[in-house]
Design a protein around this motif. Structure first.
Motif, PDB file in Angstrom:
ATOM      1  N   LEU A   4       0.826  -1.204   0.000  1.00  0.00           N
ATOM      2  CA  LEU A   4       0.000   0.000   0.000  1.00  0.00           C
ATOM      3  C   LEU A   4       0.862   1.256   0.000  1.00  0.00           C
ATOM      4  CD1 LEU A   4      -2.796   1.269   0.096  1.00  0.00           C
ATOM      5  CD2 LEU A   4      -2.724   1.101   2.596  1.00  0.00           C
ATOM      6  N   GLN A   5       1.927   1.234   0.792  1.00  0.00           N
ATOM      7  CA  GLN A   5       2.811   2.395   0.836  1.00  0.00           C
ATOM      8  C   GLN A   5       3.514   2.601  -0.501  1.00  0.00           C
ATOM      9  OE1 GLN A   5       3.013   4.526   3.450  1.00  0.00           O
ATOM     10  NE2 GLN A   5       4.224   5.798   2.081  1.00  0.00           N
ATOM     11  N   PHE A   6       3.867   1.507  -1.154  1.00  0.00           N
ATOM     12  CA  PHE A   6       4.508   1.591  -2.473  1.00  0.00           C
ATOM     13  C   PHE A   6       3.552   2.224  -3.490  1.00  0.00           C
ATOM     14  CE2 PHE A   6       5.199  -0.271  -6.703  1.00  0.00           C
ATOM     15  CZ  PHE A   6       6.502   0.170  -6.944  1.00  0.00           C
ATOM     16  N   VAL A   7       2.292   1.806  -3.453  1.00  0.00           N
ATOM     17  CA  VAL A   7       1.295   2.365  -4.374  1.00  0.00           C
ATOM     18  C   VAL A   7       1.132   3.860  -4.128  1.00  0.00           C
ATOM     19  CG1 VAL A   7      -1.159   2.353  -4.996  1.00  0.00           C
ATOM     20  CG2 VAL A   7       0.053   0.193  -4.665  1.00  0.00           C
ATOM     21  N   LYS A   8       1.074   4.245  -2.859  1.00  0.00           N
ATOM     22  CA  LYS A   8       0.897   5.656  -2.523  1.00  0.00           C
ATOM     23  C   LYS A   8       2.058   6.526  -2.994  1.00  0.00           C
ATOM     24  CE  LYS A   8      -2.013   5.161   1.608  1.00  0.00           C
ATOM     25  NZ  LYS A   8      -2.113   5.415   3.074  1.00  0.00           N
ATOM     26  N   SER A   9       3.230   5.941  -3.131  1.00  0.00           N
ATOM     27  CA  SER A   9       4.418   6.716  -3.510  1.00  0.00           C
ATOM     28  C   SER A   9       4.574   6.892  -5.015  1.00  0.00           C
ATOM     29  CB  SER A   9       5.677   6.038  -2.954  1.00  0.00           C
ATOM     30  OG  SER A   9       5.916   4.797  -3.614  1.00  0.00           O
ATOM     31  N   GLN A  10       3.683   6.286  -5.801  1.00  0.00           N
ATOM     32  CA  GLN A  10       3.839   6.297  -7.255  1.00  0.00           C
ATOM     33  C   GLN A  10       3.268   7.563  -7.887  1.00  0.00           C
ATOM     34  OE1 GLN A  10       5.803   3.828  -8.743  1.00  0.00           O
ATOM     35  NE2 GLN A  10       6.055   3.658  -6.509  1.00  0.00           N
ATOM     36  N   PHE A  11       3.970   8.071  -8.890  1.00  0.00           N
ATOM     37  CA  PHE A  11       3.579   9.296  -9.579  1.00  0.00           C
ATOM     38  C   PHE A  11       2.188   9.198 -10.186  1.00  0.00           C
ATOM     39  CE2 PHE A  11       3.294  11.282 -13.815  1.00  0.00           C
ATOM     40  CZ  PHE A  11       3.274  12.622 -13.432  1.00  0.00           C
ATOM     41  N   LEU A  12       1.849   8.063 -10.756  1.00  0.00           N
ATOM     42  CA  LEU A  12       0.549   7.899 -11.390  1.00  0.00           C
ATOM     43  C   LEU A  12      -0.569   8.100 -10.375  1.00  0.00           C
ATOM     44  CD1 LEU A  12      -1.075   7.235 -13.911  1.00  0.00           C
ATOM     45  CD2 LEU A  12      -0.850   4.790 -13.346  1.00  0.00           C
ATOM     46  N   CYS A  13      -0.357   7.604  -9.176  1.00  0.00           N
ATOM     47  CA  CYS A  13      -1.335   7.772  -8.108  1.00  0.00           C
ATOM     48  C   CYS A  13      -1.472   9.255  -7.746  1.00  0.00           C
ATOM     49  CB  CYS A  13      -0.885   6.966  -6.890  1.00  0.00           C
ATOM     50  SG  CYS A  13      -2.215   6.592  -5.748  1.00  0.00           S
ATOM     51  N   HIS A  14      -0.346   9.952  -7.668  1.00  0.00           N
ATOM     52  CA  HIS A  14      -0.365  11.384  -7.360  1.00  0.00           C
ATOM     53  C   HIS A  14      -1.066  12.163  -8.466  1.00  0.00           C
ATOM     54  CE1 HIS A  14       3.610  10.622  -4.959  1.00  0.00           C
ATOM     55  NE2 HIS A  14       2.566   9.968  -4.479  1.00  0.00           N
ATOM     56  N   SER A 245       2.721  11.178  -0.800  1.00  0.00           N
ATOM     57  CA  SER A 245       3.262   9.824  -0.913  1.00  0.00           C
ATOM     58  C   SER A 245       2.798   8.921   0.223  1.00  0.00           C
ATOM     59  CB  SER A 245       4.793   9.874  -0.933  1.00  0.00           C
ATOM     60  OG  SER A 245       5.260  10.608  -2.050  1.00  0.00           O
ATOM     61  N   GLY A 246       1.893   9.427   1.062  1.00  0.00           N
ATOM     62  CA  GLY A 246       1.322   8.605   2.127  1.00  0.00           C
ATOM     63  C   GLY A 246       2.177   8.493   3.361  1.00  0.00           C
ATOM     64  N   LYS A 247       3.175   9.365   3.506  1.00  0.00           N
ATOM     65  CA  LYS A 247       4.023   9.295   4.691  1.00  0.00           C
ATOM     66  C   LYS A 247       3.285   9.832   5.902  1.00  0.00           C
ATOM     67  CE  LYS A 247       8.574  10.515   6.505  1.00  0.00           C
ATOM     68  NZ  LYS A 247       9.862  11.192   6.242  1.00  0.00           N
TER      69      LYS A 247
END
Length: 392
Positions: A4-14, A245-247
């Motif tokens: 989940l954290q990896f997904v949140k860090s992705q540019f496409l998600c942003h 990025s979900g931090k």
């Protein structure tokens, strides 16, 4: 790093989050335009409608901090004051040390139900910016040109106009005028020495004219000043990119309620009062640096579900047609189209790591700092331009 954290860090998600924010914001701006005929008929109804529409924009950013990042906030205040939060009009004085302190201020408003009606003192240029700037225009936000002789009259008039606002409101102020940096601090303390004022360690010298004119014109409309000082645990230096990025961060907010009738009406005495307040804020920050906590009891006002529901509504409305369009383009596109899209995602991912592409790239612009990331991240633009007023 979890999945989940990896997904949140992705540019496409942003990119999708920014798309929902911008697209929904423009739709709401369009709806706000159609509320203008209400003004001459029923001004208070116009204001109530726009409070709800403005909330639908601002709460998306609160949802980003509260629900996407999961940032926790501990409130340090006395129980008697806490019972009054959200039930009275107030001026909120915030320190300006972090990139997301404006977002924490909005979250503070949201926890006590005054986000939609909250006010700020902002640069006139922001009123021309789509989404946030246009939303503020319809919410009667107080704008200034940073030319004191003009601002004295126009700001005073704008403040007088909101005295009869139908909703409880908080007027948020960054009295330091700009975000704290070591360079700015050094210059500010030189000014303090020249004026014979005590030096501050953790703050810039407050600009008193903006606060004084606000206090003068909102007296008898607001009942208190909330002196608010924020810091983050473990020497964290939170960023909007980190939040996006979900931090998860851990904020501590110290709030003192100061009755309005204890603040001097005379401008010179009011200025001296504000300087004394910042000396006290500095002492609180020093205590936090040494002990890791602010004085007094703590409270944990719960997150409200409305920002999340609002974001899920807009995401469901806007992402479904976007995904259908993308599927159509990809299925009908050539390999060049697919490679171009992949290259865009890779470039965007690299753009979020300045050290990999452009080390320490910074550009001074209108009192804020823009980076190349601001091209695809409207939240960064807001953080570097919101409330950085220079009203004396």
């Amino acid at each position: 790093m979890g999945v989940l954290q990896f997904v949140k860090s992705q540019f496409l998600c942003h990119l999708l989050i920014c798309y929902v924010f911008l697209a929904s914001g423009l739709i709401i701006n369009f709806l706000q335009l159609f509320t203008l005929p209400l003004w001459p008929i029923d001004k208070q109804l116009y204001r109530k409608v726009n409070c709800r529409l403005g909330y639908s924009i601002a709460s998306q950013m609160v949802a980003l901090l509260d629900w996407w990042s999961g940032t926790e906030c501990t409130l340090y205040t006395d129980p008697q004051s806490c019972q009054l939060f959200g039930k009275e009009n107030a001026i909120v004085i915030l320190n300006h040390n972090f990139e997301i302190d404006f977002l924490c201020g909005w979250t503070f408003c949201e926890r006590f139900g005054v986000l939609g009606s909250s006010k700020v003192l902002a640069k006139k240029e922001l009123s021309y910016v789509p989404v946030i700037g246009w939303m503020w225009y319809f919410l009667e936000i107080v704008f200034c040109k940073r030319k004191w002789e003009e601002d004295r009259r126009t700001v005073a008039q704008s403040l007088q106009n909101i005295r009869d606002y139908p909703e409880n409101y908080w007027f948020l102020l960054h009295c330091e005028g700009t975000r704290f940096t070591e360079k700015k601090h050094q210059i500010s303390m030189q000014v303090a020495e020249a004026k014979g004022l005590p030096k501050l360690k953790h703050h810039l010298l407050p600009r008193t004219k903006g606060f004084c004119i606000t206090a003068q014109n909102l007296r008898n409309s607001v009942t208190a000043v909330y002196d608010s000082t924020i810091n983050f645990r473990n020497n964290e230096n939170p960023t909007l990119l980190g939040v996006l990025s979900g931090k998860k961060y851990h904020a501590d907010l110290y709030v003192r309620r100061i009755p309005m009738d204890t603040i001097p009406e005379d401008e010179a005495e009011c200025s001296a009062w504000l300087h004394k307040l910042y000396q006290e804020k500095d002492a609180f920050q020093e205590q936090y640096c040494k002990t890791g906590r602010f004085p007094g009891p703590t409270a944990h006002p719960p997150r409200r579900i409305w920002p999340l529901l609002n974001w899920l509504f807009w995401a469901s409305v806007l992402l479904y047609p976007l995904f259908r369009l993308l599927v159509t383009l990809i299925s009908a596109g050539s390999s060049v189209t697919l490679l171009s899209f992949a290259a865009l995602c890779v470039a965007g991912q690299c753009a979020q790591r300045p050290g990999l592409v452009w080390p320490d790239l910074q550009v001074e612009h209108h009192g804020g700092i823009l980076t190349a990331f601001s091209v695809i991240n409207p939240f960064f633009f807001i953080s570097t331009h919101c409330w950085q007023t220079d009203c004396g």
